[in-house]
Design a protein around this motif. Sequence first.
Motif, PDB file in Angstrom:
ATOM      1  N   LEU A   1      -0.610  34.561 -14.146  1.00  0.00           N
ATOM      2  CA  LEU A   1       0.081  35.130 -15.306  1.00  0.00           C
ATOM      3  C   LEU A   1       0.202  34.088 -16.428  1.00  0.00           C
ATOM      4  O   LEU A   1       0.125  32.880 -16.159  1.00  0.00           O
ATOM      5  CB  LEU A   1       1.487  35.568 -14.891  1.00  0.00           C
ATOM      6  CG  LEU A   1       1.560  36.770 -13.954  1.00  0.00           C
ATOM      7  CD1 LEU A   1       3.007  37.039 -13.569  1.00  0.00           C
ATOM      8  CD2 LEU A   1       0.950  37.995 -14.605  1.00  0.00           C
ATOM      9  N   PRO A   2       0.429  34.533 -17.647  1.00  0.00           N
ATOM     10  CA  PRO A   2       0.700  33.577 -18.710  1.00  0.00           C
ATOM     11  C   PRO A   2       1.919  32.732 -18.342  1.00  0.00           C
ATOM     12  O   PRO A   2       2.891  33.243 -17.775  1.00  0.00           O
ATOM     13  CB  PRO A   2       1.021  34.469 -19.925  1.00  0.00           C
ATOM     14  CG  PRO A   2       0.370  35.783 -19.624  1.00  0.00           C
ATOM     15  CD  PRO A   2       0.406  35.938 -18.139  1.00  0.00           C
ATOM     16  N   ALA A   3       1.835  31.464 -18.646  1.00  0.00           N
ATOM     17  CA  ALA A   3       2.910  30.479 -18.370  1.00  0.00           C
ATOM     18  C   ALA A   3       3.101  30.202 -16.882  1.00  0.00           C
ATOM     19  O   ALA A   3       4.104  29.612 -16.476  1.00  0.00           O
ATOM     20  CB  ALA A   3       4.231  30.888 -19.009  1.00  0.00           C
ATOM     21  N   ALA A   4       2.134  30.614 -16.061  1.00  0.00           N
ATOM     22  CA  ALA A   4       2.224  30.304 -14.622  1.00  0.00           C
ATOM     23  C   ALA A   4       2.016  28.804 -14.386  1.00  0.00           C
ATOM     24  O   ALA A   4       2.320  28.295 -13.317  1.00  0.00           O
ATOM     25  CB  ALA A   4       1.189  31.116 -13.847  1.00  0.00           C
ATOM     26  N   GLY A   5       1.451  28.129 -15.367  1.00  0.00           N
ATOM     27  CA  GLY A   5       1.240  26.685 -15.232  1.00  0.00           C
ATOM     28  C   GLY A   5      -0.230  26.324 -15.031  1.00  0.00           C
ATOM     29  O   GLY A   5      -0.542  25.220 -14.573  1.00  0.00           O
ATOM     30  N   LYS A   6      -1.123  27.217 -15.428  1.00  0.00           N
ATOM     31  CA  LYS A   6      -2.557  26.976 -15.186  1.00  0.00           C
ATOM     32  C   LYS A   6      -3.069  25.743 -15.934  1.00  0.00           C
ATOM     33  O   LYS A   6      -3.754  24.902 -15.350  1.00  0.00           O
ATOM     34  CB  LYS A   6      -3.387  28.219 -15.582  1.00  0.00           C
ATOM     35  CG  LYS A   6      -3.055  29.452 -14.771  1.00  0.00           C
ATOM     36  CD  LYS A   6      -3.834  30.656 -15.227  1.00  0.00           C
ATOM     37  CE  LYS A   6      -3.517  31.079 -16.636  1.00  0.00           C
ATOM     38  NZ  LYS A   6      -2.115  31.504 -16.866  1.00  0.00           N
ATOM     39  N   SER A   7      -2.745  25.678 -17.227  1.00  0.00           N
ATOM     40  CA  SER A   7      -3.284  24.564 -18.015  1.00  0.00           C
ATOM     41  C   SER A   7      -2.708  23.237 -17.537  1.00  0.00           C
ATOM     42  O   SER A   7      -3.423  22.233 -17.444  1.00  0.00           O
ATOM     43  CB  SER A   7      -2.979  24.755 -19.506  1.00  0.00           C
ATOM     44  OG  SER A   7      -3.546  25.970 -19.929  1.00  0.00           O
ATOM     45  N   THR A   8      -1.422  23.244 -17.217  1.00  0.00           N
ATOM     46  CA  THR A   8      -0.779  22.023 -16.713  1.00  0.00           C
ATOM     47  C   THR A   8      -1.469  21.604 -15.414  1.00  0.00           C
ATOM     48  O   THR A   8      -1.804  20.433 -15.209  1.00  0.00           O
ATOM     49  CB  THR A   8       0.724  22.304 -16.444  1.00  0.00           C
ATOM     50  OG1 THR A   8       1.274  22.893 -17.614  1.00  0.00           O
ATOM     51  CG2 THR A   8       1.468  21.047 -16.081  1.00  0.00           C
TER      52      THR A   8
ATOM     53  N   ASP B   1      -7.885  29.444 -24.216  1.00  0.00           N
ATOM     54  CA  ASP B   1      -6.995  29.451 -25.390  1.00  0.00           C
ATOM     55  C   ASP B   1      -7.461  28.454 -26.450  1.00  0.00           C
ATOM     56  O   ASP B   1      -7.260  28.655 -27.640  1.00  0.00           O
ATOM     57  CB  ASP B   1      -5.571  29.030 -24.981  1.00  0.00           C
ATOM     58  CG  ASP B   1      -4.828  30.185 -24.350  1.00  0.00           C
ATOM     59  OD1 ASP B   1      -5.378  31.301 -24.335  1.00  0.00           O
ATOM     60  OD2 ASP B   1      -3.714  29.950 -23.855  1.00  0.00           O
TER      61      ASP B   1
ATOM     62  N   ASP C   1     -10.100  27.978 -17.366  1.00  0.00           N
ATOM     63  CA  ASP C   1      -8.660  28.201 -17.425  1.00  0.00           C
ATOM     64  C   ASP C   1      -8.344  29.391 -18.327  1.00  0.00           C
ATOM     65  O   ASP C   1      -8.333  29.280 -19.548  1.00  0.00           O
ATOM     66  CB  ASP C   1      -8.009  26.895 -17.954  1.00  0.00           C
ATOM     67  CG  ASP C   1      -6.546  27.056 -18.302  1.00  0.00           C
ATOM     68  OD1 ASP C   1      -5.947  28.079 -17.927  1.00  0.00           O
ATOM     69  OD2 ASP C   1      -6.004  26.143 -18.947  1.00  0.00           O
TER      70      ASP C   1
ATOM     71  N   ASN D   1      -6.393  33.714 -17.854  1.00  0.00           N
ATOM     72  CA  ASN D   1      -5.586  34.516 -16.924  1.00  0.00           C
ATOM     73  C   ASN D   1      -6.439  35.194 -15.841  1.00  0.00           C
ATOM     74  O   ASN D   1      -5.988  35.344 -14.718  1.00  0.00           O
ATOM     75  CB  ASN D   1      -4.796  35.583 -17.675  1.00  0.00           C
ATOM     76  CG  ASN D   1      -3.898  34.971 -18.732  1.00  0.00           C
ATOM     77  OD1 ASN D   1      -4.025  35.255 -19.907  1.00  0.00           O
ATOM     78  ND2 ASN D   1      -3.025  34.074 -18.316  1.00  0.00           N
TER      79      ASN D   1
ATOM     80  N   ARG E   1       9.676  30.305 -18.573  1.00  0.00           N
ATOM     81  CA  ARG E   1       8.871  29.209 -19.139  1.00  0.00           C
ATOM     82  C   ARG E   1       8.287  29.614 -20.484  1.00  0.00           C
ATOM     83  O   ARG E   1       8.255  28.835 -21.427  1.00  0.00           O
ATOM     84  CB  ARG E   1       7.711  28.859 -18.201  1.00  0.00           C
ATOM     85  CG  ARG E   1       8.148  28.075 -16.996  1.00  0.00           C
ATOM     86  CD  ARG E   1       6.910  27.744 -16.184  1.00  0.00           C
ATOM     87  NE  ARG E   1       7.224  27.194 -14.895  1.00  0.00           N
ATOM     88  CZ  ARG E   1       6.342  27.023 -13.935  1.00  0.00           C
ATOM     89  NH1 ARG E   1       5.084  27.368 -14.117  1.00  0.00           N
ATOM     90  NH2 ARG E   1       6.691  26.503 -12.798  1.00  0.00           N
TER      91      ARG E   1
ATOM     92  N   ARG F   1       8.433  28.198 -24.886  1.00  0.00           N
ATOM     93  CA  ARG F   1       7.259  27.646 -25.592  1.00  0.00           C
ATOM     94  C   ARG F   1       7.373  27.912 -27.085  1.00  0.00           C
ATOM     95  O   ARG F   1       7.921  28.943 -27.490  1.00  0.00           O
ATOM     96  CB  ARG F   1       5.965  28.302 -25.063  1.00  0.00           C
ATOM     97  CG  ARG F   1       5.720  28.017 -23.624  1.00  0.00           C
ATOM     98  CD  ARG F   1       4.276  28.242 -23.261  1.00  0.00           C
ATOM     99  NE  ARG F   1       3.937  29.655 -23.129  1.00  0.00           N
ATOM    100  CZ  ARG F   1       2.835  30.070 -22.523  1.00  0.00           C
ATOM    101  NH1 ARG F   1       1.987  29.208 -22.008  1.00  0.00           N
ATOM    102  NH2 ARG F   1       2.560  31.350 -22.427  1.00  0.00           N
TER     103      ARG F   1
ATOM    104  N   PRO G   1       6.611  27.690  -8.578  1.00  0.00           N
ATOM    105  CA  PRO G   1       6.595  26.383  -9.174  1.00  0.00           C
ATOM    106  C   PRO G   1       6.546  25.212  -8.188  1.00  0.00           C
ATOM    107  O   PRO G   1       6.830  24.089  -8.605  1.00  0.00           O
ATOM    108  CB  PRO G   1       7.910  26.350  -9.959  1.00  0.00           C
ATOM    109  CG  PRO G   1       8.837  27.232  -9.198  1.00  0.00           C
ATOM    110  CD  PRO G   1       7.981  28.253  -8.531  1.00  0.00           C
TER     111      PRO G   1
END
Length: 358
Positions: free
Chosen positions: A26-33, A56, A151, A153, A189, A193, A229
């Motif tokens: 999902l968006p903000a699940a922490g994929k990019s991090t 993105d 990266d 969704n 989260r 943002r 998380p």
Amino acid sequence: MKTAENTRGTGSDGPRKQVLCVLCGLPAAGKSTFARALAHRLRQEQGWAVGVVAYDDVMPDAFLAGPRARPAPSQWKLLRQELLKYLEYFLMAVINGCQMSVPPSRTEAMWEDFITCLKDQDLIFSAAYAAQSCYLLTKTAVSRPLFLVLDDNFYYQSMRYEVYQLARKYSLGFCQLFLDCPLETCLQRNSQRPQALPPETIHLMGRKLEKPNPEKNAWEHNSLTIPSPACASEASLEVTDLLLTALENPVKCAEDNMEQKETDRIICSTNILHKADQTLRRIVSQTMKGAKDEQVLPHNLKLLAEELNKLKAEFLEDLKQGNKKYLCFQQTIDISDVISFFHYEKDNIVQKYFSKQH
Ligand SMILES: Nc1ncnc2c1ncn2[C@@H]1O[C@H](COP(=O)(O)OP(=O)(O)OP(=O)(O)O)[C@@H](O)[C@H]1O
């Protein structure tokens, strides 16, 4: 310039290998991090070449002007496919050990962002060559196992399947990492943002998300669910194992028996068309019922019905015409792909009308 033979290291080193790794969640699940930390760790610990392609960052800025500035759904799909085409150009250069050529048709802003993304990760560089600038591969890109982490969704399995098809076309490794983060955590989260998405977008995606399902889809067998998380590093051993498995077991190119496939396709298509017609009809009527329950205004209801019926007719026409849209990558039609594509387009239309309510 190295020859393809040298670059693939068919000598004592063995062939260089490449893996496509899809991140989904999902968006903000922490994929990019997670992707950034993973890339750093793999470069440090394993000495692998890693390229993270954050959708993105690569999609044209104009489309990211604001959280509600969304391109038409069909445009998203085309852009995603275009980005995969760029990746294919890069992969072809890596596999053949040659310079990366520029696709003749491209969305300039997206291509530039893609090039920047590869350059920033030390995978290509620009060189003036015969009075023309071109892109050459760096030593990193050609001398080590290469992992490309995508990266986005990737909430429909059909979106991930496009990447699998690319892996199959070039006999690359393929794996998927699903960041399983509770909806509430993502919403929280996201709200913190600077450019937060509308919460309803995350709710909608939560309902639509098709998790990797290796029991149902054999092609998804190289998948790992990472609970978030929880600290991502807790899963680091499992992730490395998954990547190594993908590296050592590239997707095999299916045997080509075009004649048999064509016969199968014709036999199948009549059944598929009938089944698709019934299913799409049902989806449209359920959607209209949902819209009425949500008290979409009568005028908008009429427009929504028109758009959905038009979409349904287009899908059925595509299927009748030999379904080129679905056959461009795969050789058989998978009805669940057709339905997934339809849901994707339909949800985007619906969202437009639902958001008009507020
Ligand atoms: N494990 C974590 N614990 C706490 N916060 C986190 C964690 N991972 C990411 N975050 C925070 O959550 C927010 C979203 O993270 P990130 O951008 O990595 O998500 P994403 O899944 O890539 O989002 P999108 O799909 O919208 O691009 C960021 O502010 C990030 O700092």
